[in-house]
Enzyme design. Structure first.
Site, PDB file in Angstrom:
ATOM      1  CB  SER A 135      37.546  38.256  33.292  1.00 32.67           C
ATOM      2  OG  SER A 135      38.509  38.543  34.269  1.00 32.67           O
ATOM      3  CE  LYS A 161      40.503  39.638  31.818  1.00 36.69           C
ATOM      4  NZ  LYS A 161      40.225  40.933  31.207  1.00 36.69           N
ATOM      5  CE  LYS A 163      41.305  40.396  35.852  1.00 41.47           C
ATOM      6  NZ  LYS A 163      41.707  41.615  35.127  1.00 41.47           N
ATOM      7  CG  ASP A 188      44.213  41.175  32.621  1.00 40.71           C
ATOM      8  OD1 ASP A 188      45.340  42.135  32.742  1.00 40.71           O
ATOM      9  OD2 ASP A 188      43.020  42.013  32.595  1.00 40.71           O
ATOM     10  CD  GLU A 213      43.452  42.128  29.493  1.00 40.64           C
ATOM     11  OE1 GLU A 213      42.848  41.044  29.449  1.00 40.64           O
ATOM     12  OE2 GLU A 213      42.678  43.203  29.854  1.00 40.64           O
ATOM     13  CG  ASP A 225      42.756  46.569  30.169  1.00 33.11           C
ATOM     14  OD1 ASP A 225      42.240  47.679  30.246  1.00 33.11           O
ATOM     15  OD2 ASP A 225      42.306  45.726  31.321  1.00 33.11           O
ATOM     16  CE  LYS A 249      38.830  46.418  30.762  1.00 33.32           C
ATOM     17  NZ  LYS A 249      39.725  46.366  32.225  1.00 33.32           N
ATOM     18  N   GLY A 277      35.735  43.948  30.258  1.00 32.82           N
ATOM     19  CA  GLY A 277      34.608  44.202  31.479  1.00 32.82           C
ATOM     20  C   GLY A 277      35.359  44.947  32.674  1.00 32.82           C
TER      21      GLY A 277
HETATM   22  O1  OSB Z   1      41.609  44.235  33.671  1.00 32.65           O
HETATM   23  O2  OSB Z   1      40.007  43.536  32.666  1.00 32.65           O
HETATM   24  C1  OSB Z   1      40.414  44.058  33.643  1.00 32.65           C
HETATM   25  C2  OSB Z   1      37.696  43.883  36.329  1.00 32.65           C
HETATM   26  C3  OSB Z   1      38.108  45.362  37.156  1.00 32.65           C
HETATM   27  C4  OSB Z   1      39.236  45.935  36.739  1.00 32.65           C
HETATM   28  C5  OSB Z   1      40.102  45.348  35.513  1.00 32.65           C
HETATM   29  C6  OSB Z   1      39.628  44.249  34.796  1.00 32.65           C
HETATM   30  C7  OSB Z   1      38.607  43.484  35.326  1.00 32.65           C
HETATM   31  C8  OSB Z   1      38.072  42.195  34.698  1.00 32.65           C
HETATM   32  C9  OSB Z   1      36.624  41.667  35.017  1.00 32.65           C
HETATM   33  O3  OSB Z   1      38.885  41.532  34.295  1.00 32.65           O
HETATM   34  C10 OSB Z   1      36.073  41.472  33.914  1.00 32.65           C
HETATM   35  C11 OSB Z   1      34.577  41.201  33.907  1.00 32.65           C
HETATM   36  O4  OSB Z   1      34.215  39.932  34.134  1.00 32.65           O
HETATM   37  O5  OSB Z   1      33.870  42.207  33.908  1.00 32.65           O
HETATM   38 MG    MG Z   2      42.643  43.940  31.787  1.00 31.16          MG
END
Ligand code: OSB
Ligand code: MG
Length: 360
Positions: A135, A161, A163, A188, A213, A225, A249, A277
């Protein structure tokens, strides 16, 4: 197993990178770790909440209070035969899923250790190697986004992925797609868009992404999510066609039992599932990997190599992906040991709860 005593700690840890999402920037993290003792064994759980209520309402601080005041006093000194019994005891505590999940997942670790089984086997998992993606946070420029994409693709990650947020979506993603024509990609938005932003998604639609996402709090064919807090949420979303892909999660759904149920719901609908994650340390990362062994988890998750996040992680062996796959730790329970000295050095607050003191 009787919950004889619990150690709750807050650790101060620094991510190797600045992680920017639509809801803010994270780097210096305060994380809670739970050690649950029973019968000479220790089970470990990690609170996946962030420092601030950006991803969800839970934070490191609300989880500390929920555990200290409401959750731990209910369970200390009590005996539970199964995680379901433990959860039933906590049914009166509404929400605070990440706080509850830390205890629930630690309990699974304990039970697996008592049974002499790796956690994935107790959960009913099937996979022994887990395909993982990465991510990637919002970068300062399009060029840096492409460079990050290329570096992670070279490292073997199976899905990347990115952001995104309003104003940062079409341009970087078009450049990434040009650089990596065949790579599985997703984006995401962490709920940052509104229906009036539909134009952005029509443009992203042309890039052949695996899924988008959580673009907003309501949605077209999407990966969900933040909207999924329970197996019932998964069912409703899939029934309504609000999403086609489910991100599970552990913290968000209250632990392994509910995560397994949510993944079963998705399996029944034929909807692919993956493990999201939360920038976990080694305990949370190991729990994620064991959960991902379940049959419903068919898409690469976020559980990248620990060395991507930390100079040194708090568990041994360190959880590292090879060619985009994480091997499941063997050995009873989580199959990882806490590095006691490192944990002590990172600990900023610690409180020990024991059954007698709390019960009288
Ligand atoms: O939306 O998946 C998410 C981290 C913190 C809060 C929300 C998210 C995330 C990540 C990080 O996308 C995923 C990771 O590498 O642990
Ligand atoms: Mg997410």
């Amino acid at each position: 197993m009787k919950i004889e005593s619990v150690v709750l700690r807050e650790l101060s840890v620094r991510l190797k990178f600045r992680f920017e999402t639509s809801f803010g920037v994270e780097q210096d993290l305060r994380k809670l770790l739970l050690t649950v003792r029973s019968d000479g064994l220790e089970g470990y759980g990690e609170v996946t909440a962030g420092n601030v209520p950006g991803y969800s309402y839970e934070t490191t601080d609300t989880a500390w209070v929920a555990l200290e005041r409401y959750i731990l006093p209910r369970v200390l000194g009590h005996d539970y035969a199964t995680p379901a019994e433990l959860l039933a005891e906590l049914a009166g505590i509404r929400g605070h899923n990440m706080a509850v999940a830390a205890l629930e997942t630690a309990f699974w670790d304990l039970q697996a250790k008592a049974a002499g089984l790796p956690l994935w086997a107790l959960l009913g998992g099937v996979a022994r190697a887990i395909p993982v993606g990465a991510s990637i946070g919002i970068q300062p420029s399009v060029a840096e986004t492409v460079a990050m994409a290329q570096r992670h693709a070279e490292q073997g990650y199976r899905r990347l992925k990115f952001k995104i947020k309003p104003g940062w979506a079409v341009e970087p993603m078009t450049a990434v797609r040009e650089a990596l024509p065949d790579m599985p990609l997703s984006v995401d938005a962490n709920s940052a868009f509104r229906l009036t932003d539909a134009r952005v998604f029509r443009e992203l639609d042309r890039l052949g992404l695996d899924y988008i996402e959580q673009p907003a709090m309501l949605s077209t064919p999407l990966c969900l999510d933040e909207s999924i807090h329970s197996p019932a949420d998964a069912r409703k979303a899939l029934e309504l066609g609000a999403g086609r892909v489910i991100n599970v999660k552990l913290g968000r759904v209250r632990g392994h039992l509910e995560a397994r149920r949510a993944s079963d719901v998705a399996l029944a609908f034929g909807a692919p599932v993956w493990c999201g994650g939360m920038l976990e340390m080694g305990i949370g990362r190991a729990h994620n990997l064991h959960m991902t062994s379940l049959a419903a988890f068919t898409l690469p998750g976020d559980t990248a190599s620990a060395s991507r996040y930390w100079d040194e992680d708090i568990v041994a062996p360190q959880l590292e992906a090879k060619d985009g796959y994480q091997a499941l730790p063997e050995g009873p329970g989580l199959g990882v040991e806490l590095k006691g000295d490192l944990v002590e050095r990172l600990t900023t607050h610690k409180r020990e709860f024991d059954a007698v003191a709390v019960r009288t």
